[in-house]
Design a protein around this motif. Structure first.
Motif, PDB file in Angstrom:
ATOM      1  N   VAL A 110       2.047   1.672  -3.777  1.00 54.77           N
ATOM      2  CA  VAL A 110       1.027   2.213  -4.507  1.00 54.77           C
ATOM      3  C   VAL A 110       0.839   3.696  -4.194  1.00 54.77           C
ATOM      4  O   VAL A 110       0.711   4.493  -4.953  1.00 54.77           O
ATOM      5  CB  VAL A 110      -0.240   1.353  -4.272  1.00 54.77           C
ATOM      6  N   ARG A 111       0.866   4.271  -2.915  1.00 57.54           N
ATOM      7  CA  ARG A 111       0.758   5.379  -2.378  1.00 57.54           C
ATOM      8  C   ARG A 111       1.734   6.072  -2.974  1.00 57.54           C
ATOM      9  O   ARG A 111       1.234   7.367  -3.684  1.00 57.54           O
ATOM     10  CB  ARG A 111       0.493   5.603  -0.955  1.00 57.54           C
ATOM     11  N   TYR A 166       3.552   5.606  -5.816  1.00 60.47           N
ATOM     12  CA  TYR A 166       3.606   5.765  -7.293  1.00 60.47           C
ATOM     13  C   TYR A 166       2.448   6.710  -7.752  1.00 60.47           C
ATOM     14  O   TYR A 166       2.565   7.558  -8.665  1.00 60.47           O
ATOM     15  CB  TYR A 166       3.038   4.146  -7.492  1.00 60.47           C
ATOM     16  N   LYS A 167       1.405   6.888  -6.928  1.00 58.46           N
ATOM     17  CA  LYS A 167       0.029   7.707  -7.259  1.00 58.46           C
ATOM     18  C   LYS A 167       0.436   8.964  -6.997  1.00 58.46           C
ATOM     19  O   LYS A 167       0.138   9.991  -7.767  1.00 58.46           O
ATOM     20  CB  LYS A 167      -1.317   7.343  -6.520  1.00 58.46           C
ATOM     21  N   GLU A 168       1.656   9.359  -6.188  1.00 54.98           N
ATOM     22  CA  GLU A 168       1.663  10.848  -5.868  1.00 54.98           C
ATOM     23  C   GLU A 168       2.750  11.519  -7.001  1.00 54.98           C
ATOM     24  O   GLU A 168       2.872  12.448  -7.170  1.00 54.98           O
ATOM     25  CB  GLU A 168       2.441  10.768  -4.671  1.00 54.98           C
ATOM     26  N   GLU A 169       3.548  10.483  -7.666  1.00 56.85           N
ATOM     27  CA  GLU A 169       4.596  10.971  -8.534  1.00 56.85           C
ATOM     28  C   GLU A 169       3.604  11.520  -9.918  1.00 56.85           C
ATOM     29  O   GLU A 169       2.540  11.263 -10.175  1.00 56.85           O
ATOM     30  CB  GLU A 169       5.320   9.887  -8.856  1.00 56.85           C
ATOM     31  N   GLU A 215       0.607  -1.321  -0.117  1.00 55.00           N
ATOM     32  CA  GLU A 215      -0.063   0.041  -0.237  1.00 55.00           C
ATOM     33  C   GLU A 215       1.110   1.270   0.097  1.00 55.00           C
ATOM     34  O   GLU A 215       0.584   2.199  -0.498  1.00 55.00           O
ATOM     35  CB  GLU A 215      -1.001   0.000   1.096  1.00 55.00           C
TER      36      GLU A 215
END
Length: 51
Positions: free
Chosen positions: A45-46, A48-51, A42
């Motif tokens: 994933v978090r 990766y989503k912020e980039e 998790e």
């Protein structure tokens, strides 16, 4: 996408951690390890989503 796969036809080691060279674990005995893998997943994933 999920951190592990729960297998139904196996008795003792019934959780497969997703990823290269990751282990089969027992959902009863290794609950803490499974949670650690899920938390790390998790977090990745978090990030990766912020980039």
């Amino acid at each position: 996408m999920k951190p592990y796969i729960q297998l139904e036809n196996r008795d003792e080691k019934d959780v497969l951690i997703c990823g290269k060279r990751k282990p089969f674990l027992s959902s009863g005995k290794d609950a803490a390890k499974i949670q650690k893998y899920a938390d790390k997943f998790e977090e990745l994933v978090r990030q990766y989503k912020e980039e």
